[in-house]
Design an enzyme around this catalytic site. Structure first.
Site, PDB file in Angstrom:
ATOM      1  N   GLU A   1     164.418 -10.247  15.613  1.00 51.82           N
ATOM      2  CA  GLU A   1     162.939 -10.221  15.463  1.00 51.82           C
ATOM      3  C   GLU A   1     162.762  -8.627  15.593  1.00 51.82           C
ATOM      4  O   GLU A   1     162.986  -7.903  16.400  1.00 51.82           O
ATOM      5  CB  GLU A   1     162.446 -10.760  16.843  1.00 51.82           C
ATOM      6  CG  GLU A   1     160.882 -10.524  17.125  1.00 51.82           C
ATOM      7  CD  GLU A   1     160.514 -10.995  18.365  1.00 51.82           C
ATOM      8  OE1 GLU A   1     161.177 -11.748  19.058  1.00 51.82           O
ATOM      9  OE2 GLU A   1     159.636 -10.484  18.912  1.00 51.82           O
TER      10      GLU A   1
ATOM     11  N   ARG B   1     154.954  -3.351  15.462  1.00 54.69           N
ATOM     12  CA  ARG B   1     154.327  -2.468  16.503  1.00 54.69           C
ATOM     13  C   ARG B   1     154.464  -1.171  15.870  1.00 54.69           C
ATOM     14  O   ARG B   1     153.846  -0.253  16.582  1.00 54.69           O
ATOM     15  CB  ARG B   1     155.142  -2.451  17.754  1.00 54.69           C
ATOM     16  CG  ARG B   1     154.773  -3.605  18.616  1.00 54.69           C
ATOM     17  CD  ARG B   1     155.146  -3.257  20.044  1.00 54.69           C
ATOM     18  NE  ARG B   1     156.205  -4.454  20.563  1.00 54.69           N
ATOM     19  CZ  ARG B   1     156.967  -4.295  21.625  1.00 54.69           C
ATOM     20  NH1 ARG B   1     157.130  -3.292  22.276  1.00 54.69           N
ATOM     21  NH2 ARG B   1     157.497  -5.389  22.040  1.00 54.69           N
TER      22      ARG B   1
ATOM     23  N   THR C   1     155.622  -9.660  18.087  1.00 53.43           N
ATOM     24  CA  THR C   1     154.342  -8.910  18.071  1.00 53.43           C
ATOM     25  C   THR C   1     153.214  -9.491  17.188  1.00 53.43           C
ATOM     26  O   THR C   1     152.451  -8.610  16.732  1.00 53.43           O
ATOM     27  CB  THR C   1     154.434  -7.563  18.208  1.00 53.43           C
ATOM     28  OG1 THR C   1     155.690  -7.007  19.060  1.00 53.43           O
ATOM     29  CG2 THR C   1     153.251  -6.980  19.009  1.00 53.43           C
TER      30      THR C   1
ATOM     31  N   LYS D   1     157.521 -19.035  23.654  1.00 48.86           N
ATOM     32  CA  LYS D   1     158.191 -17.634  24.227  1.00 48.86           C
ATOM     33  C   LYS D   1     157.429 -17.746  25.628  1.00 48.86           C
ATOM     34  O   LYS D   1     156.488 -17.673  26.053  1.00 48.86           O
ATOM     35  CB  LYS D   1     157.682 -16.638  23.510  1.00 48.86           C
ATOM     36  CG  LYS D   1     157.968 -15.158  23.949  1.00 48.86           C
ATOM     37  CD  LYS D   1     157.577 -14.226  23.069  1.00 48.86           C
ATOM     38  CE  LYS D   1     157.732 -12.688  23.612  1.00 48.86           C
ATOM     39  NZ  LYS D   1     157.812 -11.723  22.487  1.00 48.86           N
TER      40      LYS D   1
HETATM   41  O1  LIG Z   1     155.371  -8.243  21.987  1.00 45.67           O
HETATM   42  C1  LIG Z   1     156.170  -9.214  21.315  1.00 45.67           C
HETATM   43  O2  LIG Z   1     155.941 -10.256  20.533  1.00 45.67           O
HETATM   44  C2  LIG Z   1     157.678  -8.892  22.126  1.00 45.67           C
HETATM   45  O3  LIG Z   1     158.520  -9.415  21.533  1.00 45.67           O
HETATM   46  C3  LIG Z   1     157.656  -8.123  23.032  1.00 45.67           C
HETATM   47  C4  LIG Z   1     159.011  -8.113  23.842  1.00 45.67           C
HETATM   48  O4  LIG Z   1     159.352  -9.301  24.423  1.00 45.67           O
HETATM   49  C5  LIG Z   1     159.605  -7.319  24.626  1.00 45.67           C
HETATM   50  O5  LIG Z   1     159.033  -5.817  23.935  1.00 45.67           O
HETATM   51  C6  LIG Z   1     160.939  -6.928  25.082  1.00 45.67           C
HETATM   52  O6  LIG Z   1     161.284  -5.869  25.209  1.00 45.67           O
HETATM   53  P1  LIG Z   1     162.189  -5.541  26.541  1.00 45.67           P
HETATM   54  O7  LIG Z   1     161.311  -5.887  27.855  1.00 45.67           O
HETATM   55  O8  LIG Z   1     162.899  -4.158  26.517  1.00 45.67           O
HETATM   56  O9  LIG Z   1     163.341  -6.617  26.439  1.00 45.67           O
END
Ligand SMILES: O=C(O)C(=O)C[C@H](O)[C@H](O)COP(=O)(O)O
Length: 226
Positions: free
Chosen positions: A38, A42, A66, A126
């Site tokens: 994924e 960003r 994101t 999710k």
């Molecule tokens: O915004 C979205 O669609 C994401 O996918 C955000 C992610 O869930 C986090 O960036 C995971 O990051 P960690 O907490 O470092 O594992």
């Protein structure tokens, strides 16, 4: 349609500043056994990164993360994303994701948000931000009243925590960034990322049945199926 959550028990979440890193990174993850990748929208490099992986690493299944707006759904699809992940959802975003024909994972953090998505026929979600929103205990508590829903917890998940999530009946997959340490990315330490990906790929519980296919069709088939 391709199964996405069934590809690996762990979905690497990638934030890339430099699109040139995308192909070697995707190859490093695939070499470790993680085929689904994924790439989050960003950074300005994200769409070019998705495009590069889609063209140059056919053994990977690249998706966009994101995803916040219908415009981003269209841009991600045009770049070659094969699945979509969002941290939450609105009516227009849900319509756009469904209209794309791609498998999608909208984010939820509460039982009411789960119920709202079920009303739209969505059962694969999710759970975000997983650790801050209640962690594995919270998801375990949702399994009984909401047995048809499957979650990909993401946000604050580590290798150690991933094991607890994957032991739950409603969790076929977890997402996270832990197998891509920023220092390893910065120094192009691809062998280190491959080693961490391999550890992550090995996290699946022995004896746990493989995840069912996660497809756009599956999302649609549950329409109003509460
Ligand atoms: O915004 C979205 O669609 C994401 O996918 C955000 C992610 O869930 C986090 O960036 C995971 O990051 P960690 O907490 O470092 O594992």
């Amino acid at each position: 349609m391709t199964s996405v959550l069934g590809l690996a028990p762990v979905l690497p979440v990638v934030v890339l500043e430099d699109a040139d890193d995308a192909v070697p990174l995707a190859r490093a993850l695939v070499a470790g056994g993680l085929r689904a990748v994924e790439i989050t929208l960003r950074t300005p490099a994200a769409l070019a990164a998705i495009q590069a992986v889609a063209h140059e690493v056919p053994e990977a299944v690249v998706g966009a993360g994101t995803v916040l707006t219908p415009d981003q759904v269209a841009a991600a699809g045009a770049a070659g994303a094969r699945f979509l992940v969002s941290p939450g959802s609105t009516g227009s975003l849900l319509d756009a994701m469904r209209g794309s024909g791609l498998p999608f994972l909208p984010g939820v953090a509460t039982a009411s948000e789960v119920l709202a998505l079920l009303e739209h026929g969505v059962t694969d979600m999710k759970f975000f931000p997983a650790e801050a929103a209640g962690g594995a205990r919270y998801l375990a508590a949702l399994a009984s009243p909401l047995p048809r829903v499957r979650f990909c917890p993401t946000g604050g998940v580590t290798a150690a925590l991933a094991k607890d999530y994957l032991a739950l009946p409603n969790v076929p997959c977890v997402g996270g960034t832990w197998m891509i340490p920023p220092a390893a990315l910065r120094t192009h330490d691809w062998p280190r990322i491959t080693a961490l990906a391999a550890e992550a790929a090995a996290l699946v519980q022995p004896g746990k049945p493989p995840p069912e296919s996660f497809t756009a069709d599956r999302q649609l088939s549950w329409k109003h199926g509460l």
